[in-house]
Design a protein around this motif. Structure first.
Motif, PDB file in Angstrom:
ATOM      1  N   PRO A 187      39.565 -38.415 -45.998  1.00 48.76           N
ATOM      2  CA  PRO A 187      40.760 -38.351 -46.862  1.00 48.76           C
ATOM      3  C   PRO A 187      42.070 -38.471 -46.098  1.00 48.76           C
ATOM      4  N   TYR A 188      42.035 -38.171 -44.808  1.00 46.97           N
ATOM      5  CA  TYR A 188      43.273 -38.184 -44.023  1.00 46.97           C
ATOM      6  C   TYR A 188      43.491 -39.547 -43.362  1.00 46.97           C
ATOM      7  N   ALA A 241      42.847 -42.625 -46.226  1.00 45.90           N
ATOM      8  CA  ALA A 241      43.365 -42.233 -47.536  1.00 45.90           C
ATOM      9  C   ALA A 241      43.373 -43.426 -48.491  1.00 45.90           C
ATOM     10  N   VAL A 243      43.122 -36.953 -50.544  1.00 49.05           N
ATOM     11  CA  VAL A 243      43.599 -35.580 -50.635  1.00 49.05           C
ATOM     12  C   VAL A 243      43.851 -35.287 -52.118  1.00 49.05           C
TER      13      VAL A 243
END
Ligand code: GSH
Ligand code: FE2
Lengths: 213, 286
Positions: free
Chosen positions: B120-121, B124, B130
């Motif tokens: 997710p980081y 993304a 996130v």
């Protein structure tokens, strides 16, 4: 409108950035730049760009190569506010200086990155890195004077195509083994550039806000 | 000693030196030259089409498998090359994404490949989003007979799991580490949700802190163009690259007392333990 594009190309990113900033919809036509070298194929050379380079923009019957040329074209034609390429002789003269500098950054910092990341072993890596440091020194000196005067951008009082043209390969310099630790004004300017409200990143240049698309 | 490496476990493995297509137009007088374990290696095909590899005056053990060139630096491989049945499975499409240079240890590269927590980081809007950052529990097993690690029953919500994905999907994953520098991941094929695509990661260590990471797809996808598949995969690798290059130290911390950093998930822990147990030290902090 159609952009001949490759995700990892900083020169293509410049065009994607401005198209996004101006809210222009376009078709992203991916080129098999690596490993296919489609930009060197006979068809690409004869029909798209005889220089065998991307980006190339197709718009309204116009086929335009060169990232800097495309930035000037898009801003002149579609930026009604005249913000990205201000209608002022002095500012345009100064902007042109940095558009030419952007090509020098491509010849040095971008070449170093192609050497290290995509196996372009034909480049003299040490010469590329040394050349990049020479250009970065010049930009850092310019920006530190500007920042001492309270200005943040290369030219004028807001970001222009000059900033877009110089941004990606400075931000990606580390991928060519070029450290920008020694250029504090340059680093502050990178940070400002990335903090813009309509900033978009690319692979290798992360957006600061992960929730933003 | 031909190579600057005293790690027997790596010398006895099969290390890639890139796609077999590198040999096109090459010969003994104009070989494909590349760096492996800090030494220059020359590779070409002889008149009979047999692959030949040399390092200085020594002839090396080399083979062509799965569209890639593999060298056993010691000439005494502990195993035959790993199996990759998906490579020849009918219905799958093989796409070679070639390799991207990364200034990091090969072990760190593989560990990142096995880690779902960064999706997710770092990826993304593609492989994660996130705030859906939780990695659900999964199983890790060491297959002692094959000398491989497997992680099974992994899953992760992905907004755009592959080029062909048109919606988000709860994607099933399986990971397999065949050698310290070769791994395959299996993930739900978006166009055929009952099947799993395979993605091979083959690392060529130029030295202990710089590598080329090659990627080979065995996909269920008959519609996406090859250029679009490459573009997607290069985007993902391009996102990982600066993260990997900013890791400190560049080598994998495996020394006593460095066990189990809290940010690591079960697969990272298993990988590090397995490396320690087999005594792998090339690309590790010593
Ligand atoms: N002056 C051109 C340079 C473009 C350029 O160097 N593009 C790279 C990709 S980022 C390329 O196509 N390189 C292939 C080559 O020059 O052979 C511009 O700014 O657009
Ligand atoms: Fe990743």
């Amino acid at each position: 409108m159609r952009l001949y594009d490759y995700e990892l190309s900083g020169n293509c990113y410049k065009v994607r950035f401005l198209l996004h900033a101006l809210g222009i919809a376009y078709e992203r036509h991916s080129i098999n730049f690596f490993p296919g070298r489609e930009h060197k194929s006979d068809q690409f050379l004869s029909e798209v760009n005889p220089l065998g380079q991307i980006p190339v923009l197709e718009d309204d019957g116009l086929l335009l190569r060169d990232a800097q040329a495309i930035l000037v074209y898009l801003a002149s034609r579609y930026d009604k506010a005249k913000a990205w390429y201000p209608d002022d002789a002095c500012l345009r003269g100064e902007i042109q200086v940095w558009l030419a500098t952007a090509d020098e950054i491509t010849r040095t910092a971008s070449a170093a990155r192609l050497h290290d990341a995509l196996g372009y072993t034909q480049f003299d890596i040490e010469a590329c890195r040394a050349g990049a440091h020479e250009v970065f020194r010049v930009i850092d000196d310019h920006l530190s004077v500007r920042q001492a005067e309270g200005a943040q951008w290369l030219v004028g009082d807001r970001p222009t195509v000059a900033d877009i043209a110089c941004f990606p390969y400075i931000a990606l310099a580390g991928e060519g083994g070029i450290s920008i630790d020694g250029y504090p004004a340059l680093r502050q300017w990178l940070w400002h550039f990335r903090s813009q409200p309509r900033f978009i990143g690319m692979a290798g240049i992360m957006a600061l806000d992960l929730t933003h698309h | 000693m031909t190579f600057q490496c005293d790690d027997r476990t790596v010398l006895d493995d099969w290390l890639t030196v890139g796609p077999s297509t590198r040999l096109t137009g090459r010969s003994s007088t104009n070989p494909y030259r590349t760096k492996l374990l800090s030494s220059d290696v020359d590779v070409w095909r002889d008149g009979q089409g047999k692959v030949v590899a040399r390092c200085g005056d020594s002839t090396l053990m080399v083979q062509d498998a799965y569209g890639y060139l593999w060298i056993c630096p010691s000439g005494k491989p502990t195993k035959t090359i790993f199996s990759f049945p998906e490579y020849a499975e009918p219905g799958r499409r093989i796409v070679d994404c070639d390799g991207i240079g990364v200034a990091v240890s090969g072990l760190r590269m593989v560990e990142n490949f096995l880690d779902m927590g960064h999706f997710p980081y770092v990826h993304a809007h593609y492989l994660g989003e996130v705030p859906q950052t939780e990695v659900a529990a999964y199983e890790v097993n060491v297959d002692e007979s094959a000398g491989e690690i497997w992680a099974t029953n992994c899953r992760f919500y992905q907004p755009k799991t592959s080029k062909s994905a048109t919606t988000g999907l709860d994607v099933q994953y399986r990971y397999r580490v065949m050698q310290p520098m070769s791994a395959i991941l299996y993930k739900t094929a978006f166009p055929r949700p009952g099947e799993m695509d395979a993605i091979g990661l083959f690392v060529q260590p130029h030295d202990e802190e710089s590598i080329t990471a090659y990627c080979l797809l065995a996909y269920y996808d008959d519609t996406t163009t090859e250029t679009d598949l490459l573009s997607f995969q290069h985007t993902i690798f391009g996102q990982d690259k600066p993260i990997l290059e900013n890791q400190r130290p560049k080598r994998m911390p495996l020394q006593p007392g460095s066990e189990v950093p809290t940010r690591c998930d079960a697969m990272s822990v298993a990988y590090r333990r397995w490396l320690k147990a087999r005594g792998t030290s090339y690309g590790a902090v010593r």
